[in-house]
Scaffold this active site. Structure first.
Site, PDB file in Angstrom:
ATOM      1  N   ASP A   1      24.051  36.554  37.742  1.00  0.00           N
ATOM      2  CA  ASP A   1      25.340  37.101  38.166  1.00  0.00           C
ATOM      3  C   ASP A   1      26.354  36.856  37.053  1.00  0.00           C
ATOM      4  OD1 ASP A   1      27.368  38.191  39.636  1.00  0.00           O
ATOM      5  OD2 ASP A   1      27.643  36.466  40.963  1.00  0.00           O
TER       6      ASP A   1
ATOM      7  N   SER B   1      39.517  40.750  41.201  1.00  0.00           N
ATOM      8  CA  SER B   1      38.815  39.632  40.582  1.00  0.00           C
ATOM      9  C   SER B   1      39.846  38.721  39.934  1.00  0.00           C
ATOM     10  CB  SER B   1      37.809  40.130  39.542  1.00  0.00           C
ATOM     11  OG  SER B   1      37.151  39.057  38.908  1.00  0.00           O
ATOM     12  N   CYS B   2      39.578  37.426  39.969  1.00  0.00           N
ATOM     13  CA  CYS B   2      40.490  36.467  39.336  1.00  0.00           C
ATOM     14  C   CYS B   2      39.682  35.437  38.566  1.00  0.00           C
ATOM     15  CB  CYS B   2      41.396  35.798  40.371  1.00  0.00           C
ATOM     16  SG  CYS B   2      40.542  34.867  41.646  1.00  0.00           S
ATOM     17  N   SER B   3      40.287  34.863  37.542  1.00  0.00           N
ATOM     18  CA  SER B   3      39.613  33.896  36.685  1.00  0.00           C
ATOM     19  C   SER B   3      39.509  32.549  37.386  1.00  0.00           C
ATOM     20  CB  SER B   3      40.367  33.757  35.370  1.00  0.00           C
ATOM     21  OG  SER B   3      41.674  33.239  35.596  1.00  0.00           O
ATOM     22  N   TYR B   4      38.689  31.679  36.821  1.00  0.00           N
ATOM     23  CA  TYR B   4      38.529  30.346  37.408  1.00  0.00           C
ATOM     24  C   TYR B   4      39.822  29.541  37.315  1.00  0.00           C
ATOM     25  CZ  TYR B   4      33.538  31.143  37.851  1.00  0.00           C
ATOM     26  OH  TYR B   4      32.313  31.647  38.224  1.00  0.00           O
ATOM     27  N   GLU B   5      40.626  29.796  36.283  1.00  0.00           N
ATOM     28  CA  GLU B   5      41.922  29.122  36.183  1.00  0.00           C
ATOM     29  C   GLU B   5      42.831  29.521  37.340  1.00  0.00           C
ATOM     30  OE1 GLU B   5      39.987  29.272  32.277  1.00  0.00           O
ATOM     31  OE2 GLU B   5      40.483  30.783  33.773  1.00  0.00           O
TER      32      GLU B   5
ATOM     33  N   ASN C   1      39.729  36.197  45.423  1.00  0.00           N
ATOM     34  CA  ASN C   1      39.515  37.641  45.392  1.00  0.00           C
ATOM     35  C   ASN C   1      39.896  38.243  46.743  1.00  0.00           C
ATOM     36  OD1 ASN C   1      38.482  37.269  42.853  1.00  0.00           O
ATOM     37  ND2 ASN C   1      36.342  37.562  43.434  1.00  0.00           N
TER      38      ASN C   1
ATOM     39  N   GLU D   1      24.977  42.089  39.093  1.00  0.00           N
ATOM     40  CA  GLU D   1      24.173  41.122  39.837  1.00  0.00           C
ATOM     41  C   GLU D   1      22.798  41.703  40.104  1.00  0.00           C
ATOM     42  OE1 GLU D   1      24.400  38.661  44.092  1.00  0.00           O
ATOM     43  OE2 GLU D   1      25.910  40.172  43.581  1.00  0.00           O
TER      44      GLU D   1
END
Length: 995
Positions: free
Chosen positions: A279, A361-365, A373, A422
């Protein structure tokens, strides 16, 4: 609805134009920090299709050198960059300038704007007036650098690349032609409309944009300009891509595997089966950061919204009531879908003038700040004011996805595509046949994907699909994890939330929580019987095994489409039925086109209707959104599968007419086609017609023997006919079994007396010349099942002929008794044509024997069908038989077992405002009988359909809710008594009052 001056968008010239302006402002703001020159100052381009350099590279060039990049073609677009155009665009070409991307490259090389005319792809010139050439195209052959020459590729890479070249353009067509208007699930009702249409624009030079679905051009314009639906179709496209790769590869090897010799395993592999789940990490964000490296490490979100102040002060329609809409959505999420998280999301982000655009979608930060999301942008900015937003990059997504799939396909084609980023991969052959260290290969593969795409990915490996997906969660971000026998699987699964397991949604999760089951550990400590009681037998067993890490599902390499649909829930504002019918005709054409393109035909047509809830505001918080709606589904099953647009349109219009919904209350329409069949399959009757035609031709070619005609003239047109059915007996009137038995008894008595008088016995037979004769040549050409049916039919006529011979002429045929119960039939055989087919299956023999017994039982006439005066007219010697029949108990008609049970339930619910107790008891008895006969699937179907039509009643229908729950409770009690577990009904009564 027409757009007026107080709708909050008139000053922009329309919603779509506002979106275009927003994108241009975003581009201008992003260009300022990186501008190096003003070479393309005042020049704007729009990229149409694939180009070299790519659209992303051209966008970066325009950003750095002062130009403007248009996401959509506009009236003031200077140049349209393309490599090739379809014929329809060439023929309909206006004054737009279509030029090659080479023009941009040459301008950069010369550091000046060169003449565009030599780079024109097509012009409107005529042979009588050719275009004047003011300059010559530059010969760039000598300027090719050595770095542009690609090294030779091995055979496997060439095969994959050739398939990609053939398929990528087709996939682009698939992603466009298989457009599914992003289906808004009930959980996303509160916010999906705006995210669907934010990327929508027009190509019209004037402000004559299709504003609502009542406009004839609205549907085509929506699908032409909105690219967000690609997200929903990328998965289907790559499933087809994997199928084509497998078909083309055949039994060939994988030369790329030779590079894996260095990864030989030094110790024995510990698992019998290895499944990898790979993924991409924050896929949309990772692709977007490839051209924005300066944003790495910051909280990033991919969305249509600009962010900042623009996301906290969004124009709202003056007549919209956000507070009322908020509470309605929250109540539905809590009471109908049992999803407290969704309700909290609405309550915290659906206020004031905050943007309702969703974060894709969003970053890990960003996730560390609490952003997730699917969250509203306005709500996310409250949690993280420094959040940076970036737009979608659909071409980039497709490019990276192709690279991912092509990279894996060089080593194995045992791939199950899940989505564009994925997949599941079977690695058992690599582990055992090649003796490759699995985790070393996974690391090698991840590094290769990152070097080609610049995007990180994570992978999990385990012995089945379920554990492989769980292992991926441990591996993220940008890692890998092996879940093997060295791990305590039960201990690993115990703390896992149940909603992480396949098939567990909000409704199932709510039932499990009510039963005190919150995680996999709780299920591990319970019994299988309890799971079956809570969820039903099948789902209970699956969840019982999954919580223990057991998953026997194989990888689905070649997946066949089961549904095709087209749906629209934005801009649905009709004022009359004519507008609605016109839109449904267009939607039918769209869904039929998608059906034809995948070479399938459909038998079931479903119309999804979204109707404004009675308590919902007329104007929605989101411009032209659907708001709070009640969903009605109408379906029709046609006799033969079809891909004819006229048939589908007719059925859809009939379903819409049956729904009888006021046009101005509609907020969404969708057509779903199911029960798909292969379009290349020819119906059996067509083959039979063709066979008869061939036999007719053969008869024409055969000479007629002398004397075969007899006394008839040669010109008689009946002589050469292949089949003669002139003597076919007329259809017999339906006769009651009792009258047949009576007549037979009388005839036997007469024959017995006659035999005793004459002392001889000669059978009385009916001339068999009246029975239709069979042509042996034609019979030999028939398919086996049809031939057996014809032979059986002839034997039936022979039996009837023999029976008629025993009829005594001195006793007239008795009249049939009147039937008091119209649902009981006495002369209809339950055997079908296919039952005449010989079968060696024991199950088939048992089924036929069971049907035969039912057939014999149906010949009995019960006491309530016999009239007293009719019995008095019978001979004395028949009366004992009748009295014996009267003593038999009366059997209840099987009202719900026929194919028309849906019509029966629909009529009952629609005609009665309050159900009568006698009717409810009758339905309960019918369902109880089905349970005793082990027809549990049909019980579920009946209850599901009945629940749906009860939910569709818009008036106060709590009495129906009570009736349904009474029968449901009785069914579950009976199931627990007989089977020891309860049934799982996926439909439930949606009524806040009853709850």
């Amino acid at each position: 609805m027409t757009r007026d001056e107080d709708n909050g968008f008139s000053e922009w010239g329309g919603y779509f134009e506002a979106k275009k302006s927003k994108l241009e402002e975003q581009f201008a703001a992003a260009s300022d920090p990186f501008r190096k020159s003003d070479l393309f100052q005042g020049i704007s381009i729009f990229v149409n299709g694939r180009t070299d350099p790519s659209a992303d590279e051209l966008k970066r060039i325009m950003m750095v050198h002062g130009g403007t990049f248009h996401h959509y073609e506009r009236s003031h677009t200077t140049y349209i960059i393309a490599s090739v155009l379809p014929d329809v665009k060439v023929r309909n070409m206006n004054l737009s300038k279509f030029i090659s991307a080479k023009w941009v490259v040459d301008c950069l090389e010369k550091k000046k704007i060169v003449d565009y005319k030599p780079y024109l792809l097509y012009t409107n010139q005529k042979t009588s007036q050719p275009m004047l050439i003011f300059g010559k195209p530059k010969d760039n052959g000598a300027n090719e650098s050595k770095s542009d020459v690609e090294p030779p590729k091995d055979k496997a890479e060439v095969e994959v690349d050739s398939t990609k070249d053939e398929t990528q353009m087709e996939l682009g067509g698939i992603l466009k032609n298989l457009q599914q208007a992003v289906a808004t699930s009930p959980e996303k009702e509160a916010s999906a409309s705006e995210s669907k249409i934010t990327n929508l624009s027009t190509t019209s030079n004037n402000s004559t944009t299709a504003r609502t679905a009542a406009d004839p051009n609205f549907l085509s314009e929506f699908y032409k300009n909105s690219r967000l639906h690609h997200i929903a179709t990328l998965g289907a496209g790559f499933k087809q891509y994997v199928c084509r790769l497998r078909q083309k590869h055949g039994t060939q090897g994988f030369p790329k595997r030779e590079t894996l010799k260095s990864l030989a395993n030094s110790h024995h592999n510990c698992l019998e089966r290895y499944v990898m789940h790979i993924d991409m990490d924050c896929f949309f964000v990772s692709v977007g950061l490839r051209t924005r490296p300066e944003l790495r490490g910051l909280p990033i979100a991919v969305t249509h919204s600009k962010g900042g102040n623009a996301a906290t002060d969004v124009p709202v329609h003056p007549q919209a009531d956000r507070k009322a809409e908020l509470e309605l959505f929250a109540q539905r999420f809590e009471h109908h879908f049992h999803d407290g998280d969704k309700a909290e999301k609405v309550r915290s982000g659906f206020d004031k003038k905050m943007s309702l655009s969703e974060i894709a979608s969003c970053s890990y930060e960003a996730r560390e700040k609490g952003i997730r999301n699917g969250m509203f942008v306005g709500q996310a900015l409250k949690l993280c004011p420094e959040l940076k937003t970036i737009p979608y990059d659909f071409e980039g997504y497709k490019e990276v996805a192709f690279t991912l799939y092509d990279t894996v396909a060089q080593y194995t084609l045992n791939i199950e595509a899940v989505s564009c980023d994925e997949m599941f991969v079977e690695l058992t052959d690599l582990a055992h046949e090649l003796n490759v260290d699995v985790m070393a290969f996974v690391s090698h593969l991840r590094q290769e994907v990152y070097s080609k795409t610049g995007c990180p990915c994570s992978a999990g490996v385990a012995g089945n699909k379920l554990l492989a997906r769980m292992a991926t969660k441990e591996a993220k971000p940008n890692g890998q994890f092996l879940l093997d026998s060295s791990n305590d699987i039960l201990a690993y699964m115990a703390p896992m939330s149940l909603d992480l397991l396949p098939g567990v949604g909000s409704s199932i999760s709510h039932k499990l929580k009510q039963a005190g089951l919150n995680n996999c550990g709780d299920v591990q400590n319970t019994t299988l019987e309890k799971m079956e009681k809570v969820l039903g037998k099948k789902l209970g067993q699956n969840l019982f095994q999954n919580c223990r890490g057991i998953d026997d599902r194989p990888l689905a390499y070649e997946q066949i489409r089961k549904t095709v649909s087209a749906e629209m829930n934005f801009g649905i504002r009709f004022t009359n039925s004519v507008e609605c019918e016109q839109f449904l005709c267009q939607l039918s054409e769209e869904v039929t086109k998608r059906l034809v393109e995948i070479r399938r035909k459909a038998r079931s047509i479903n119309l999804k209707i979204m109707v404004r809830a009675a308590e919902a505001p007329v104007e929605t918080s989101k411009y032209m959104g659907h708001g709070v709606c009640d969903i009605i589904n109408k379906s029709s099953l046609i006799k033969y599968a079809t891909d004819d647009v006229n048939v589908i349109t007719t059925v859809v219009l009939d379903l819409m007419k049956d729904a009888d919904i006021p046009p101005d209350e509609l907020r969404g329409l969708g057509i779903h086609l199911t029960r798909l069949e292969d379009a290349n399959e020819v119906r059996k009757e067509n083959n039979i017609k063709e066979m008869f035609g061939k036999m007719s031709e053969m008869r024409k070619d055969k000479p007629i023997p002398q004397g075969a005609v007899g006394d008839k003239s040669i010109g008689d047109d009946k002589v050469n006919k292949p089949l003669v059915f002139e003597n076919k007996p007329k259809p017999r009137e339906p006769r009651n079994v009792l009258s047949m038995l009576t007549a037979a008894a009388v005839s036997r008595k007469s024959v017995t007396e006659d035999r005793s008088q004459r002392g001889t016995s000669k059978p009385i037979t009916r001339p068999l010349s009246l029975v239709p004769k069979l042509d042996e040549d034609v019979l030999a050409q028939l398919p086996e099942d049809i031939r057996l049916e014809v032979i059986a039919n002839r034997e039936e006529h022979l039996c009837i002929a023999e029976y008629d011979g025993y009829r005594s002429p001195q006793y007239p045929t008795l009249r049939s008794p009147p039937l008091l119960n119209p649902y009981v039939t006495t002369n209809v055989s339950p055997l079908k044509a296919t039952d005449l087919k010989p079968s060696t299956s024991r199950a088939a023999v048992a089924r036929l024997q069971k049907r035969k017994e039912r057939k014999e039982q149906e010949h009995y006439i019960r006491s309530d069908q016999i009239v007293a005066d009719y019995i008095d007219d019978l001979p004395d010697f028949v009366n004992p038989h009748i009295l014996k029949l009267i003593s038999h108990p009366v059997e209840m008609p099987e009202l719900l077992m026929g194919d028309n049970y849906k019509d029966l339930l629909n009529d009952w619910v629609s005609r009665e405002e309050v159900p009568k107790p006698n009717d409810v008891d009758l339905i309960l008895k019918q369902v109880s009988r089905m349970i005793k006969n082990d027809q549990l699937d049909h019980v579920c179907d009946v209850m599901k359909y009945w629940c749906r039509i009860i939910n569709m009643k818009r008036s106060s229908s709590c009495c129906w809710h009570v009736a349904y729950k009474h029968i449901e409770e009785s069914i579950q009690n009976q199931m627990l008594t007989i089977e020891g577990y309860s049934l799982l009904f996926i439909e439930y009564i949606r009524c806040i009052k009853c709850s």
